[in-house]
Design a protein around this motif. Sequence first.
Motif, PDB file in Angstrom:
ATOM      1  N   ILE A 139       0.912  -1.236   0.041  1.00 27.07           N
ATOM      2  CA  ILE A 139      -0.158   0.055   0.070  1.00 27.07           C
ATOM      3  C   ILE A 139       0.820   1.257  -0.042  1.00 27.07           C
ATOM      4  N   ASN A 140       0.653   2.286  -0.938  1.00 30.38           N
ATOM      5  CA  ASN A 140       1.266   3.342  -0.761  1.00 30.38           C
ATOM      6  C   ASN A 140       0.444   4.592  -0.512  1.00 30.38           C
ATOM      7  N   THR A 141       1.167   5.527   0.071  1.00 33.14           N
ATOM      8  CA  THR A 141       0.413   6.787   0.362  1.00 33.14           C
ATOM      9  C   THR A 141       0.808   7.866  -0.768  1.00 33.14           C
ATOM     10  N   ALA A 142      -0.047   8.367  -1.385  1.00 36.04           N
ATOM     11  CA  ALA A 142       0.142   9.618  -2.281  1.00 36.04           C
ATOM     12  C   ALA A 142      -0.836  10.697  -1.758  1.00 36.04           C
ATOM     13  N   GLY A 143      -1.700  11.228  -2.445  1.00 32.79           N
ATOM     14  CA  GLY A 143      -2.385  12.498  -1.926  1.00 32.79           C
ATOM     15  C   GLY A 143      -3.305  12.928  -3.071  1.00 32.79           C
ATOM     16  N   THR A 144      -4.279  13.635  -2.871  1.00 32.58           N
ATOM     17  CA  THR A 144      -4.911  14.182  -3.835  1.00 32.58           C
ATOM     18  C   THR A 144      -4.206  15.152  -4.651  1.00 32.58           C
ATOM     19  N   LEU A 145      -3.339  15.911  -4.231  1.00 35.09           N
ATOM     20  CA  LEU A 145      -2.409  16.640  -5.234  1.00 35.09           C
ATOM     21  C   LEU A 145      -1.436  15.966  -6.031  1.00 35.09           C
ATOM     22  N   GLY A 146      -1.646  14.526  -6.183  1.00 32.82           N
ATOM     23  CA  GLY A 146      -0.914  13.679  -7.057  1.00 32.82           C
ATOM     24  C   GLY A 146      -2.011  13.517  -8.088  1.00 32.82           C
ATOM     25  N   ILE A 147      -3.122  13.981  -7.992  1.00 32.60           N
ATOM     26  CA  ILE A 147      -4.261  13.813  -8.956  1.00 32.60           C
ATOM     27  C   ILE A 147      -4.705  15.037  -9.724  1.00 32.60           C
ATOM     28  N   ARG A 148      -4.692  16.365  -8.782  1.00 34.56           N
ATOM     29  CA  ARG A 148      -4.876  17.457  -9.504  1.00 34.56           C
ATOM     30  C   ARG A 148      -3.885  18.437  -8.764  1.00 34.56           C
ATOM     31  N   ALA A 149      -3.057  19.110  -9.225  1.00 33.16           N
ATOM     32  CA  ALA A 149      -2.007  20.148  -8.578  1.00 33.16           C
ATOM     33  C   ALA A 149      -2.684  21.275  -7.928  1.00 33.16           C
ATOM     34  N   CYS A 150      -1.720  21.782  -7.218  1.00 39.19           N
ATOM     35  CA  CYS A 150      -2.287  23.247  -6.825  1.00 39.19           C
ATOM     36  C   CYS A 150      -0.858  23.888  -6.850  1.00 39.19           C
ATOM     37  N   ARG A 151      -1.136  25.482  -6.475  1.00 38.96           N
ATOM     38  CA  ARG A 151      -0.008  26.207  -6.821  1.00 38.96           C
ATOM     39  C   ARG A 151       0.912  26.208  -5.638  1.00 38.96           C
ATOM     40  N   GLY A 152       2.245  26.309  -5.814  1.00 37.53           N
ATOM     41  CA  GLY A 152       3.529  26.202  -4.797  1.00 37.53           C
ATOM     42  C   GLY A 152       3.701  24.818  -4.385  1.00 37.53           C
ATOM     43  N   LYS A 153       3.283  23.691  -4.886  1.00 33.64           N
ATOM     44  CA  LYS A 153       3.808  22.477  -4.280  1.00 33.64           C
ATOM     45  C   LYS A 153       4.190  21.636  -5.523  1.00 33.64           C
ATOM     46  N   ALA A 154       5.183  22.150  -6.236  1.00 36.15           N
ATOM     47  CA  ALA A 154       5.474  21.432  -7.618  1.00 36.15           C
ATOM     48  C   ALA A 154       6.221  20.203  -7.385  1.00 36.15           C
ATOM     49  N   ALA A 155       7.239  20.102  -6.587  1.00 30.72           N
ATOM     50  CA  ALA A 155       8.078  18.624  -6.165  1.00 30.72           C
ATOM     51  C   ALA A 155       7.169  17.637  -5.644  1.00 30.72           C
ATOM     52  N   TYR A 156       6.277  18.328  -4.755  1.00 35.78           N
ATOM     53  CA  TYR A 156       5.532  17.331  -4.002  1.00 35.78           C
ATOM     54  C   TYR A 156       4.118  16.790  -4.936  1.00 35.78           C
ATOM     55  N   ALA A 157       3.555  17.490  -5.689  1.00 39.53           N
ATOM     56  CA  ALA A 157       2.535  17.138  -6.651  1.00 39.53           C
ATOM     57  C   ALA A 157       3.426  16.187  -7.722  1.00 39.53           C
ATOM     58  N   ALA A 158       4.355  16.628  -8.138  1.00 36.75           N
ATOM     59  CA  ALA A 158       4.985  15.531  -9.064  1.00 36.75           C
ATOM     60  C   ALA A 158       5.253  14.303  -8.337  1.00 36.75           C
ATOM     61  N   ALA A 159       5.968  14.248  -7.275  1.00 35.06           N
ATOM     62  CA  ALA A 159       6.185  12.806  -6.542  1.00 35.06           C
ATOM     63  C   ALA A 159       5.009  12.003  -6.235  1.00 35.06           C
ATOM     64  N   LYS A 160       3.944  12.744  -5.954  1.00 35.58           N
ATOM     65  CA  LYS A 160       2.708  11.971  -5.312  1.00 35.58           C
ATOM     66  C   LYS A 160       2.047  11.671  -6.944  1.00 35.58           C
ATOM     67  N   ALA A 161       2.006  12.268  -7.890  1.00 35.31           N
ATOM     68  CA  ALA A 161       1.364  11.932  -9.273  1.00 35.31           C
ATOM     69  C   ALA A 161       2.421  10.582  -9.686  1.00 35.31           C
ATOM     70  N   GLY A 162       3.615  10.440  -9.535  1.00 37.81           N
ATOM     71  CA  GLY A 162       4.390   9.514  -9.762  1.00 37.81           C
ATOM     72  C   GLY A 162       4.117   8.234  -8.813  1.00 37.81           C
ATOM     73  N   ALA A 163       3.834   8.477  -7.818  1.00 39.79           N
ATOM     74  CA  ALA A 163       3.559   7.350  -6.356  1.00 39.79           C
ATOM     75  C   ALA A 163       2.062   6.720  -7.156  1.00 39.79           C
ATOM     76  N   ILE A 164       1.123   7.367  -7.785  1.00 34.87           N
ATOM     77  CA  ILE A 164       0.139   6.772  -8.246  1.00 34.87           C
ATOM     78  C   ILE A 164       0.239   5.740  -9.277  1.00 34.87           C
ATOM     79  N   ASN A 165       1.134   6.414 -10.475  1.00 36.43           N
ATOM     80  CA  ASN A 165       1.213   5.373 -11.528  1.00 36.43           C
ATOM     81  C   ASN A 165       2.396   4.332 -11.191  1.00 36.43           C
ATOM     82  N   LEU A 166       3.043   4.664 -10.205  1.00 36.86           N
ATOM     83  CA  LEU A 166       4.145   3.427  -9.951  1.00 36.86           C
ATOM     84  C   LEU A 166       3.432   2.351  -9.241  1.00 36.86           C
ATOM     85  N   THR A 167       2.366   2.695  -8.518  1.00 42.08           N
ATOM     86  CA  THR A 167       1.388   1.883  -8.124  1.00 42.08           C
ATOM     87  C   THR A 167       0.764   0.881  -8.965  1.00 42.08           C
ATOM     88  N   ARG A 168       0.301   1.757 -10.049  1.00 41.56           N
ATOM     89  CA  ARG A 168      -0.219   0.643 -11.190  1.00 41.56           C
ATOM     90  C   ARG A 168       0.884  -0.261 -11.902  1.00 41.56           C
TER      91      ARG A 168
END
Length: 252
Positions: A139-168
Amino acid sequence: MQQQLEHKIAIITGGGSGIGRASCLAFAEAGAKVVVANRTLAKAEAVVEEIEANGGEALPVQVDVSQGEAVQRMIAETVAHFGGLDILFNNAGISPAGSVTEISEAEWDTCLDIDLKSIFLGAKYAIPKLKKRGGGTIINTAGTLGIRACRGKAAYAAAKAGAINLTRSIALDYARDHIRCNVICPGYIDTPLTADFPSAERDVFLDRFQPLPGLIQAEEVAALAVYLASDAAKMVTGQRFVIDGGQQAGIF
Ligand SMILES: NC(=O)c1ccc[n+]([C@@H]2O[C@H](COP(=O)([O-])OP(=O)(O)OC[C@H]3O[C@@H](n4cnc5c(N)ncnc54)[C@H](O)[C@@H]3O)[C@@H](O)[C@H]2O)c1
């Protein structure tokens, strides 16, 4: 009646705080033997004490999840102590702020290493042990910012989006080995990670973006993790599970 995670051996990273701590307690309550893995050993030891006080079995392990050698040692200590591994919950993470022009290369690397590479390392070194048991679950923990980004969280949003597809990817690559892999995407959860956010601003944010009123607690995320780790989810793999009070449902 058999408990949901009876006879299971689980590692939970970031187990010393927030969602990880709540998950360690919930997994132990469900009958699992739990390795509480955390960067700060004292925090892991405190959670182990809580589990033991409730009659559960647990082992504290110090780990930096971004370092391959440390992850290998965490898994080796688990197998040496409990005799195997059935569940890996890659939950440890950080949540740094900054746009691409605001953060340094080093800050980018640190965030990607802790929030994304850690999942690669955990899976890489856990999967051979899961195979030895005839299967298992990650089980991995990503975050909703891995689905849709928000301002001012570039690295975090990229890492969490990667976590979602790495899971798949992991789910597809190891399904025939009876290894499942799923990812939890929390919204705004009441943990030490979000404690610095001023409560007035938090309330404005929640009122504007979170349809269901109230603060989501770490225990509610932990309950989802227990389900995903259990045999009740034996046909569930490669999926993301959002727990965000309805934020991702649409524009509110
Ligand atoms: N709290 C939220 O609102 C929220 C929202 C979305 C996603 N998440 C994610 O949930 C996960 C848990 O967050 P939390 O809110 O419980 O945070 P937290 O800060 O309460 O707990 C995180 C734990 O991870 C540990 N950790 C950090 N870096 C580590 C490393 N390199 N090696 C080992 N341990 C390390 C910390 O010591 C801490 O105990 C994180 O991946 C986070 O990104 C949290």
